[in-house]
Design a protein around this motif. Structure first.
Motif, PDB file in Angstrom:
ATOM      1  N   CYS A  23       1.019   5.634   7.155  1.00 22.14           N
ATOM      2  CA  CYS A  23       0.497   6.667   6.250  1.00 22.14           C
ATOM      3  C   CYS A  23      -0.565   7.506   6.952  1.00 22.14           C
ATOM      4  CB  CYS A  23      -0.114   6.029   5.010  1.00 22.14           C
ATOM      5  SG  CYS A  23       1.085   5.233   3.943  1.00 22.14           S
ATOM      6  N   LEU A  24      -1.463   6.830   7.660  1.00 18.25           N
ATOM      7  CA  LEU A  24      -2.524   7.544   8.367  1.00 18.25           C
ATOM      8  C   LEU A  24      -1.927   8.457   9.433  1.00 18.25           C
ATOM      9  CD1 LEU A  24      -5.035   4.601   8.736  1.00 18.25           C
ATOM     10  CD2 LEU A  24      -5.394   6.674   7.394  1.00 18.25           C
ATOM     11  N   LYS A  25      -0.909   7.949  10.101  1.00 20.60           N
ATOM     12  CA  LYS A  25      -0.264   8.725  11.160  1.00 20.60           C
ATOM     13  C   LYS A  25       0.389   9.983  10.579  1.00 20.60           C
ATOM     14  CE  LYS A  25       3.160   7.972  14.808  1.00 20.60           C
ATOM     15  NZ  LYS A  25       3.943   6.943  15.488  1.00 20.60           N
ATOM     16  N   SER A  26       1.103   9.834   9.461  1.00 24.51           N
ATOM     17  CA  SER A  26       1.760  11.009   8.884  1.00 24.51           C
ATOM     18  C   SER A  26       0.735  11.963   8.272  1.00 24.51           C
ATOM     19  CB  SER A  26       2.829  10.606   7.871  1.00 24.51           C
ATOM     20  OG  SER A  26       2.254   9.970   6.775  1.00 24.51           O
ATOM     21  N   ALA A  27      -0.328  11.410   7.681  1.00 25.58           N
ATOM     22  CA  ALA A  27      -1.374  12.268   7.119  1.00 25.58           C
ATOM     23  C   ALA A  27      -2.062  13.052   8.235  1.00 25.58           C
ATOM     24  CB  ALA A  27      -2.402  11.430   6.359  1.00 25.58           C
ATOM     25  N   TYR A  28      -2.282  12.380   9.351  1.00 27.75           N
ATOM     26  CA  TYR A  28      -2.922  13.017  10.503  1.00 27.75           C
ATOM     27  C   TYR A  28      -2.132  14.253  10.914  1.00 27.75           C
ATOM     28  CZ  TYR A  28      -5.350  13.274  14.994  1.00 27.75           C
ATOM     29  OH  TYR A  28      -6.110  13.685  16.051  1.00 27.75           O
ATOM     30  N   LYS A  29      -0.805  14.110  10.899  1.00 27.95           N
ATOM     31  CA  LYS A  29       0.046  15.220  11.334  1.00 27.95           C
ATOM     32  C   LYS A  29       0.165  16.310  10.272  1.00 27.95           C
ATOM     33  CE  LYS A  29       2.708  12.520  14.622  1.00 27.95           C
ATOM     34  NZ  LYS A  29       3.938  11.804  14.913  1.00 27.95           N
ATOM     35  N   SER A  30       0.041  15.938   8.996  1.00 33.62           N
ATOM     36  CA  SER A  30       0.275  16.929   7.942  1.00 33.62           C
ATOM     37  C   SER A  30      -0.995  17.660   7.510  1.00 33.62           C
ATOM     38  CB  SER A  30       0.929  16.264   6.730  1.00 33.62           C
ATOM     39  OG  SER A  30       0.057  15.313   6.173  1.00 33.62           O
ATOM     40  N   LYS A  66      -6.669   2.115  16.697  1.00 31.89           N
ATOM     41  CA  LYS A  66      -7.260   3.452  16.671  1.00 31.89           C
ATOM     42  C   LYS A  66      -6.304   4.393  15.957  1.00 31.89           C
ATOM     43  CE  LYS A  66     -10.966   2.999  19.400  1.00 31.89           C
ATOM     44  NZ  LYS A  66     -12.163   2.689  18.660  1.00 31.89           N
ATOM     45  N   ILE A  67      -6.839   5.198  15.066  1.00 32.73           N
ATOM     46  CA  ILE A  67      -6.004   6.155  14.343  1.00 32.73           C
ATOM     47  C   ILE A  67      -5.715   7.340  15.263  1.00 32.73           C
ATOM     48  CG2 ILE A  67      -5.872   7.693  12.353  1.00 32.73           C
ATOM     49  CD1 ILE A  67      -8.000   5.798  11.048  1.00 32.73           C
ATOM     50  N   SER A  68      -4.446   7.567  15.541  1.00 31.80           N
ATOM     51  CA  SER A  68      -4.067   8.717  16.362  1.00 31.80           C
ATOM     52  C   SER A  68      -2.644   9.125  15.995  1.00 31.80           C
ATOM     53  CB  SER A  68      -4.158   8.374  17.852  1.00 31.80           C
ATOM     54  OG  SER A  68      -3.079   7.544  18.213  1.00 31.80           O
ATOM     55  N   PRO A  69      -2.253  10.352  16.343  1.00 30.72           N
ATOM     56  CA  PRO A  69      -0.923  10.822  15.944  1.00 30.72           C
ATOM     57  C   PRO A  69       0.211  10.131  16.686  1.00 30.72           C
ATOM     58  CG  PRO A  69      -2.080  12.502  17.207  1.00 30.72           C
ATOM     59  CD  PRO A  69      -3.051  11.384  16.986  1.00 30.72           C
ATOM     60  N   ASP A  70      -0.086   9.423  17.763  1.00 36.46           N
ATOM     61  CA  ASP A  70       1.007   8.796  18.506  1.00 36.46           C
ATOM     62  C   ASP A  70       0.891   7.274  18.566  1.00 36.46           C
ATOM     63  OD1 ASP A  70      -1.210   8.922  20.070  1.00 36.46           O
ATOM     64  OD2 ASP A  70      -0.305  10.114  21.669  1.00 36.46           O
ATOM     65  N   ILE A 106       0.853  -1.191   0.000  1.00 38.24           N
ATOM     66  CA  ILE A 106       0.000   0.000   0.000  1.00 38.24           C
ATOM     67  C   ILE A 106       0.889   1.242   0.000  1.00 38.24           C
ATOM     68  CG2 ILE A 106      -1.504   1.358   1.492  1.00 38.24           C
ATOM     69  CD1 ILE A 106      -2.955  -1.072   2.247  1.00 38.24           C
ATOM     70  N   THR A 107       0.526   2.221  -0.809  1.00 39.42           N
ATOM     71  CA  THR A 107       1.275   3.481  -0.805  1.00 39.42           C
ATOM     72  C   THR A 107       0.478   4.543  -0.048  1.00 39.42           C
ATOM     73  OG1 THR A 107       0.242   4.352  -2.798  1.00 39.42           O
ATOM     74  CG2 THR A 107       2.176   2.937  -3.103  1.00 39.42           C
ATOM     75  N   CYS A 108       1.182   5.540   0.442  1.00 44.02           N
ATOM     76  CA  CYS A 108       0.492   6.615   1.159  1.00 44.02           C
ATOM     77  C   CYS A 108      -0.455   7.367   0.232  1.00 44.02           C
ATOM     78  CB  CYS A 108       1.502   7.564   1.800  1.00 44.02           C
ATOM     79  SG  CYS A 108       2.287   6.825   3.251  1.00 44.02           S
ATOM     80  N   GLY A 109      -0.092   7.449  -1.039  1.00 41.86           N
ATOM     81  CA  GLY A 109      -0.979   8.102  -2.001  1.00 41.86           C
ATOM     82  C   GLY A 109      -2.329   7.405  -2.062  1.00 41.86           C
ATOM     83  N   GLN A 110      -2.303   6.072  -2.049  1.00 41.36           N
ATOM     84  CA  GLN A 110      -3.558   5.308  -2.071  1.00 41.36           C
ATOM     85  C   GLN A 110      -4.357   5.553  -0.794  1.00 41.36           C
ATOM     86  OE1 GLN A 110      -1.500   1.518  -2.666  1.00 41.36           O
ATOM     87  NE2 GLN A 110      -2.780   1.145  -4.449  1.00 41.36           N
ATOM     88  N   VAL A 111      -3.662   5.533   0.325  1.00 41.51           N
ATOM     89  CA  VAL A 111      -4.337   5.719   1.615  1.00 41.51           C
ATOM     90  C   VAL A 111      -5.019   7.084   1.661  1.00 41.51           C
ATOM     91  CG1 VAL A 111      -3.974   5.984   4.107  1.00 41.51           C
ATOM     92  CG2 VAL A 111      -2.801   4.152   2.860  1.00 41.51           C
ATOM     93  N   VAL A 112      -4.273   8.120   1.293  1.00 43.84           N
ATOM     94  CA  VAL A 112      -4.821   9.477   1.349  1.00 43.84           C
ATOM     95  C   VAL A 112      -5.969   9.645   0.358  1.00 43.84           C
ATOM     96  CG1 VAL A 112      -4.283  11.913   0.943  1.00 43.84           C
ATOM     97  CG2 VAL A 112      -2.710  10.491   2.271  1.00 43.84           C
ATOM     98  N   SER A 113      -5.818   9.086  -0.846  1.00 46.43           N
ATOM     99  CA  SER A 113      -6.886   9.259  -1.835  1.00 46.43           C
ATOM    100  C   SER A 113      -8.166   8.553  -1.391  1.00 46.43           C
ATOM    101  CB  SER A 113      -6.445   8.776  -3.216  1.00 46.43           C
ATOM    102  OG  SER A 113      -6.368   7.371  -3.250  1.00 46.43           O
ATOM    103  N   LYS A 114      -8.034   7.428  -0.704  1.00 51.07           N
ATOM    104  CA  LYS A 114      -9.223   6.714  -0.216  1.00 51.07           C
ATOM    105  C   LYS A 114      -9.955   7.527   0.847  1.00 51.07           C
ATOM    106  CE  LYS A 114      -8.715   2.738  -2.397  1.00 51.07           C
ATOM    107  NZ  LYS A 114      -9.492   2.612  -3.619  1.00 51.07           N
TER     108      LYS A 114
END
Length: 93
Positions: free
Chosen positions: A52-59, A82-86, A3-11
């Motif tokens: 990817c979710l973690k870095s997207a969360y921060k950016s 759970k999706i969280s920054p840490d 999985i690429t971060c691009g795919q994660v973010v686009s979804k």
């Protein structure tokens, strides 16, 4: 396939309004969440998606923790973390 971060973010692009301000989760958002969950079908893919979710969360500005943590459940998807920054993505199985 990895999985690429691009795919994660686009979804999850259709989920941004919910992630920032709550309210109703759109069908398009849930379709993305469900699709992403199906793509992440191995430990390495889940860890990659987690990172990817973690870095997207921060950016991406304005995402609120309570909404990021409730998103999967609102879409009827059972995420094993759970999706969280840490979050420690190395612990995701």
């Amino acid at each position: 396939a990895a999985i690429t971060c691009g795919q994660v973010v686009s979804k999850l692009t259709n989920c941004l309004s919910y992630l920032r301000s709550g309210g109703t989760v759109s069908t398009a958002c849930c379709n993305g969440v469900t699709s992403l969950n199906k793509m992440a079908n191995s430990t390495s893919d889940r860890q990659a998606a987690c990172n990817c979710l973690k870095s997207a969360y921060k950016s991406i500005s304005g995402i609120k923790l309570q909404y990021s943590q409730s998103l999967a459940g609102k879409c009827g998807v059972n995420l094993p973390y759970k999706i969280s920054p840490d979050i420690d993505c190395s612990k995701v199985k």
